[in-house]
Design a protein around this motif. Structure first.
Motif, short mmCIF file in Angstrom:
data_model
loop_
_atom_site.label_atom_id
_atom_site.label_comp_id
_atom_site.label_asym_id
_atom_site.label_seq_id
_atom_site.Cartn_x
_atom_site.Cartn_y
_atom_site.Cartn_z
N TRP A 1 0.78 -1.18 0.06
CA TRP A 1 0.07 0.02 0.03
C TRP A 1 0.84 1.33 0.13
CZ3 TRP A 1 -0.75 4.37 2.73
CH2 TRP A 1 -1.79 5.29 2.29
N GLY A 2 0.64 2.11 -0.94
CA GLY A 2 1.47 3.33 -0.89
C GLY A 2 2.89 3.20 -1.44
N GLU A 3 3.42 4.08 -2.06
CA GLU A 3 4.77 4.14 -2.71
C GLU A 3 5.76 4.32 -1.68
OE1 GLU A 3 5.84 2.96 -5.65
OE2 GLU A 3 3.73 2.65 -6.07
N PRO A 4 6.97 3.85 -1.77
CA PRO A 4 7.94 4.14 -0.47
C PRO A 4 8.22 5.98 -0.81
CG PRO A 4 8.59 2.23 -1.48
CD PRO A 4 7.46 2.66 -2.40
N THR A 5 8.35 6.49 0.49
CA THR A 5 8.44 7.81 0.51
C THR A 5 9.91 8.17 0.00
OG1 THR A 5 7.01 7.93 2.27
CG2 THR A 5 8.29 10.02 2.01
N ALA A 6 9.97 9.07 -0.97
CA ALA A 6 11.40 9.40 -1.41
C ALA A 6 11.49 11.07 -1.47
CB ALA A 6 11.23 9.01 -2.98
N PHE A 7 12.78 11.63 -1.14
CA PHE A 7 12.83 13.02 -0.93
C PHE A 7 14.01 13.49 -2.11
CE2 PHE A 7 11.72 11.22 3.24
CZ PHE A 7 10.50 12.18 3.42
N ALA A 8 14.09 14.72 -2.32
CA ALA A 8 14.98 15.40 -3.05
C ALA A 8 16.26 15.83 -2.15
CB ALA A 8 14.40 16.84 -3.64
N PHE A 9 16.28 15.28 -0.98
CA PHE A 9 17.71 15.43 -0.16
C PHE A 9 17.89 13.89 0.50
CE2 PHE A 9 13.58 16.61 2.21
CZ PHE A 9 13.65 15.67 3.14
N PRO A 10 18.75 13.92 0.92
CA PRO A 10 18.93 12.51 1.72
C PRO A 10 18.39 12.60 3.25
CG PRO A 10 21.33 13.81 1.24
CD PRO A 10 20.01 14.67 1.06
N ALA A 11 17.69 11.27 3.16
CA ALA A 11 16.71 11.08 4.30
C ALA A 11 17.63 10.85 5.53
CB ALA A 11 15.93 10.19 3.77
N LYS A 12 17.06 11.48 6.63
CA LYS A 12 17.84 10.93 7.88
C LYS A 12 16.98 9.97 8.66
CE LYS A 12 19.91 15.57 8.32
NZ LYS A 12 19.89 16.89 9.29
N GLU A 13 17.67 9.26 9.45
CA GLU A 13 16.99 8.25 10.31
C GLU A 13 16.52 9.17 11.66
OE1 GLU A 13 18.72 4.51 11.18
OE2 GLU A 13 20.18 4.67 9.44
N HIS A 14 15.63 8.37 12.16
CA HIS A 14 14.86 8.97 13.30
C HIS A 14 15.51 9.63 14.53
CE1 HIS A 14 14.94 5.10 14.89
NE2 HIS A 14 14.80 5.60 16.17
N ASP A 15 16.73 8.98 14.72
CA ASP A 15 17.62 9.18 15.99
C ASP A 15 18.45 10.61 15.77
OD1 ASP A 15 18.86 7.28 14.26
OD2 ASP A 15 20.37 7.14 15.62
N GLU A 16 18.81 10.42 14.28
CA GLU A 16 19.58 11.70 13.81
C GLU A 16 18.56 13.06 13.91
OE1 GLU A 16 22.37 13.30 10.51
OE2 GLU A 16 21.54 11.60 10.23
N LEU A 17 17.30 12.71 13.48
CA LEU A 17 16.41 13.81 13.49
C LEU A 17 16.00 14.15 14.90
CD1 LEU A 17 14.09 12.50 10.71
CD2 LEU A 17 15.15 14.59 10.43
N GLY A 18 15.89 13.36 15.67
CA GLY A 18 15.35 13.50 17.12
C GLY A 18 16.42 14.21 18.14
N LYS A 19 17.57 14.24 17.58
CA LYS A 19 18.51 15.08 18.49
C LYS A 19 18.12 16.56 18.64
CE LYS A 19 22.60 12.46 17.00
NZ LYS A 19 23.93 12.16 16.42
N ARG A 20 17.49 17.15 17.66
CA ARG A 20 17.19 18.59 17.52
C ARG A 20 15.64 18.79 17.85
NH1 ARG A 20 18.96 21.14 12.12
NH2 ARG A 20 18.36 22.95 13.16
N LEU A 21 14.93 17.40 18.22
CA LEU A 21 13.48 17.57 18.33
C LEU A 21 12.97 17.44 19.86
CD1 LEU A 21 12.41 16.21 14.95
CD2 LEU A 21 12.20 18.60 15.65
N GLY A 22 13.82 16.74 20.66
CA GLY A 22 13.28 16.38 22.03
C GLY A 22 13.57 14.89 22.25
N MET A 23 14.38 14.22 21.42
CA MET A 23 14.73 12.90 21.73
C MET A 23 16.07 12.62 22.16
SD MET A 23 14.56 9.96 18.88
CE MET A 23 12.80 9.85 18.54
#
Length: 426
Positions: free
Chosen positions: A128-150
């Protein structure tokens, strides 16, 4: 737990079904032990019958003046009493050994379950659905989370590895996910919300199959209780040792709880991030049904889990697990795997299993068919994740990330966050 008659009536077929799971079963040894139990029971019954006969004749012997005969019969009754006690003890000992063996045997797979040794043998049922693709290098959640409260480092100093702090708006998003899942399963899918115990007795974990085989993956408290690894334990055991009326069925329960797993078999796996934690939240679904309802209920439950992913706009695939990758109590399992663009792979987010009467036998949970006054049948049980909250948070973070490191909020969650459209990095 299996019906022992399956092993007695056709041990070869039983062993062949288990072999599909990669589990060997010594039918001869089990048969010999079962024969020994029945022999002990028969000998005890014969001794009881003889003792009862002699007890009646003792009075007659003394009344007729046959004192010697009466005393001889008294001596024989005393001997038989010891024979009966020894026979009862032996039968109980062998019966306990049989029960211990039965408790260690996994459930038999349904014929449509593909044979395989591990996850490589699983079969993709649908996408179901197409794998999400971005025009930039996708980050993993733990890297994103460093600046978001994780914060994994702070949790590590307090609790050790595989724990996390969530703070601020990210914590609020996590709470919103659990609330949305509960609302969805109760309002759209017809489940009854339950707030169950998270501390349970050993008997409850035996009933759902975590004990005795998987004790190393559980946490036990100092008073002998156990922390639940999933609300399946509390919800399924709600009907333990009960006889329900057929009109009461099906029962459908859902709960949002903390879950606790030692992850003893996961050393070195997913040591980063929130994928595999010792403490996590999950919305669980449990169905209690009659045997003729269980097949349709398995599909219904799986669709209920899928509908959460679809409402959140998260691409996923459904997998039919092979015999070597199924859980101990399952006869068939569908896993839902969500796409994580940071990892560039699908990861499990829900597991929906039908267990037949396997758990019900361990719990002695039965129902009385409509129109019958005597006789009962064992219930069928099913369980599934609807969904694992932490892994869903991971999926939302990775699929809704921006080049700047923000997280866009899925539309269905915005009412739970006061209309907030995105979480911006600090």
């Amino acid at each position: 737990m299996h019906d022992i008659r399956l092993l007695r009536d056709d041990p070869a077929a039983f062993a062949a079904a288990l072999a599909r799971r990669g589990t060997a079963f010594d039918t001869e040894a089990f048969g010999a032990l079962d024969a020994e139990r029945r022999k002990a029971a028969q000998e005890t019954e014969a001794a009881q019958a003889e003792r009862n006969r002699l007890s009646k004749d003792i009075g007659k012997a003394f009344s007729s003046g046959d004192r010697a005969g009466g005393e001889a019969m008294q001596a024989e009754v005393a001997r038989l009493k010891q024979v009966i006690a020894d026979g009862d003890a032996r039968e109980a000992e062998v019966a306990a050994a049989l029960s211990a063996q039965l408790a260690e045997i996994p459930n038999l797979p349904y014929p449509d379950v593909p044979e395989g040794a591990d996850e490589d043998g699983n079969v993709i049922v649908k996408h179901w659905g197409e794998p999400t693709a971005f025009a930039f290098p996708a980050k993993e959640h733990d890297e994103l989370g460093k600046r978001l409260g994780m914060d994994f480092d702070a949790a590590g100093t307090v609790s050790g590895a595989r724990f996390v702090y969530l703070k601020g708006t990210l914590a609020r998003l996590n709470r919103a996910l659990g609330q949305f899942m509960l609302d969805h399963q109760t309002q759209a899918q017809g489940y009854t919300e339950v707030v169950p115990p998270v501390l349970v007795r050993e008997e409850a974990l035996f009933g759902t199959g975590q004990l005795p085989k998987f004790a190393d993956d559980l946490f036990q408290t100092t008073d002998g209780r156990w922390l639940i690894p999933t609300a399946e334990v509390s919800l399924t055991n709600y009907v333990r040792e009960q006889i329900l009326g057929e009109a009461e069925l099906p029962l459908r329960f859902t709960a949002l709880t903390n879950c606790f797993r030692a992850e003893a078999g996961a050393a070195g796996r997913d040591t980063r991030g929130m994928i595999r934690q010792h403490q996590f939240e999950k919305v669980e679904m449990v169905s209690i049904v009659t045997p003729d309802q269980s097949e349709a209920e398995h599909e219904r439950m799986t669709l209920a889990a899928e509908s959460v992913l679809e409402a959140l706009g998260l691409p996923y695939r459904r997998m039919l697990l092979c015999t070597g990758d199924m859980g101990f109590t399952a006869r068939r399992t569908f896993d839902l795997e969500v796409w994580l663009p940071g990892q560039q792979r699908y990861r499990e987010i829900s597991s929906c299993s039908t267990c037949g009467d396997f758990q019900a036998r361990r719990m002695n949970a039965r129902y009385r068919p409509a129109g019958e006054t005597k006789g009962t049948k064992f219930l069928h049980t099913l369980n599934g994740s609807g969904l694992a909250v932490g892994r869903t948070l991971v999926a939302v973070m990775e699929n809704y990330q921006t080049a700047e490191g923000a997280i866009r909020i899925p539309e269905v969650l915005r009412p739970y966050l006061g209309g907030l459209a995105a979480i911006e990095p600090a």
